[in-house]
Design a protein around this motif. Structure first.
Motif, PDB file in Angstrom:
ATOM      1  N   GLU A  16       0.849  -1.195   0.000  1.00  0.00           N
ATOM      2  CA  GLU A  16       0.000   0.000   0.000  1.00  0.00           C
ATOM      3  C   GLU A  16       0.885   1.244   0.000  1.00  0.00           C
ATOM      4  N   GLY A  19      -4.324   5.047   0.238  1.00  0.00           N
ATOM      5  CA  GLY A  19      -3.547   3.823   0.139  1.00  0.00           C
ATOM      6  C   GLY A  19      -3.059   3.485  -1.257  1.00  0.00           C
ATOM      7  N   LYS A  20      -3.235   4.401  -2.202  1.00  0.00           N
ATOM      8  CA  LYS A  20      -2.819   4.124  -3.568  1.00  0.00           C
ATOM      9  C   LYS A  20      -2.011   5.290  -4.127  1.00  0.00           C
TER      10      LYS A  20
END
Length: 245
Positions: free
Chosen positions: A20, A78-79
Motif C-alpha cells: 500500500e 492507500g494508492k
C-alpha cells in the motif's frame, strides 16, 4: 539508521512486504531520485529537475511529487494515483548490498539483496511474501531484485549523463514561485533545469554525440516534463485550503 540484513530463505522465510502507498509507510516524500533510463516513464507524470548536494557539490536528478517537505500529491487512500512510480520509491524496503565472491576462480565483488528490517512495510502478517512455502524466491522478490539491478545501472549511467550536461553548460538554476487558488504561495529554490538557449546553440557534432549516446532524448524528456508543474498545481489546488499552506 536502517537495520539492513542480507536476505535468505531460512531466517526470513515468513517475511512479507506491504505494498500500500501512504505516509504511514514512508511515501510522504516530495521528490525522489530518478535517472535517464526511466525518464520516458517519469516525464509522463512528474517534473524532472536537478538538485545539488550542498556538501559534496554533486548534481542529481529528481522527480517532483509536491511543493514542500513531506508532501506527496500522488497519494490517496492507500494508492499511488498515477500509473508509474519511480523505481527508487518502488524498491522500498530493499537495498543493494555488496559482498566478495569467487567466479571462475577469481575473487569478484557481487551485488546482493538486502532488506531494511525497520521499514514499516516489513512484517510477517500481511503483504507480499518474499519466499515460496517450500523454498525459493517469490515472483515479488525476483521483481525487486530486477528493480534494484536497474537502479544500480541507471544511477551509474546518470553520472555520465550529468557530467555531459555540466561539460556543455546545459544546467541552469531556477526558482519556481507559485500562487495557489487559496492565495497561499510557495517558493521552490535550489533546483536546476536545462538551459535551452545553450542547447539551441550547440554545434552539430555535439548534438550528434548526444544523440548517439541517447542523452539527447533524455534532455528533451526533462524539458517536456516541466509541463507537469501545471498538474502538480491542479492537485494542490484540489486540496482543502488549510492543506494548501
Amino acid at each position: 539508521m536502517a537495520n539492513t540484513l542480507l536476505l535468505n530463505s531460512v531466517d526470513h522465510k515468513d517475511l512479507k512486504v506491504i505494498t500500500e502507498r501512504s505516509a504511514e509507510y514512508g511515501d510522504n516524500i516530495w521528490y525522489a531520485l530518478t535517472f535517464p533510463a526511466e525518464y520516458r516513464s517519469v516525464q509522463a507524470h512528474y517534473p524532472i529537475f536537478y538538485q545539488k548536494d550542498p556538501t559534496t557539490g554533486e548534481f542529481y536528478a529528481v522527480a517532483l511529487f509536491g511543493f514542500k517537505d513531506k508532501e506527496n500529491l500522488f497519494i490517496d487512500q492507500g494508492k499511488w494515483t498515477v500509473s508509474y512510480i519511480p523505481l527508487t520509491v518502488q524498491r522500498q524496503p530493499f537495498l543493494i548490498g555488496k559482498r566478495t565472491g569467487i567466479e571462475d576462480g577469481v575473487e569478484v565483488e557481487q551485488r546482493v539483496l538486502h532488506i531494511d528490517m525497520d521499514n514499516p512495510r516489513v512484517n510477517t502478517e500481511k503483504g507480499e511474501a518474499l519466499f515460496l512455502e517450500y523454498g525459493g524466491n517469490s515472483e515479488f522478490l525476483d521483481n525487486a531484485a530486477d528493480m534494484l539491478e536497474a537502479i544500480h545501472h541507471g544511477l551509474e549511467e546518470s553520472k555520465a549523463f550529468t557530467a555531459t550536461l555540466l561539460a556543455h553548460d546545459l544546467l541552469e538554476p531556477f526558482t519556481l514561485e507559485v500562487t495557489l487558488d487559496s492565495g497561499a504561495q510557495h517558493q521552490m529554490i535550489g533546483f536546476y533545469t536545462i538551459n535551452e538557449d545553450v542547447l539551441n546553440e550547440l554545434d552539430a557534432d555535439v548534438i550528434a554525440q548526444l544523440h548517439q549516446s541517447g542523452f539527447l532524448q533524455a534532455i528533451y524528456m526533462m524539458i517536456a516534463s516541466q509541463n507537469n508543474i501545471r498538474e502538480l498545481l491542479n492537485r494542490k489546488n484540489a486540496l482543502s485550503p488549510e492543506l494548501q499552506s
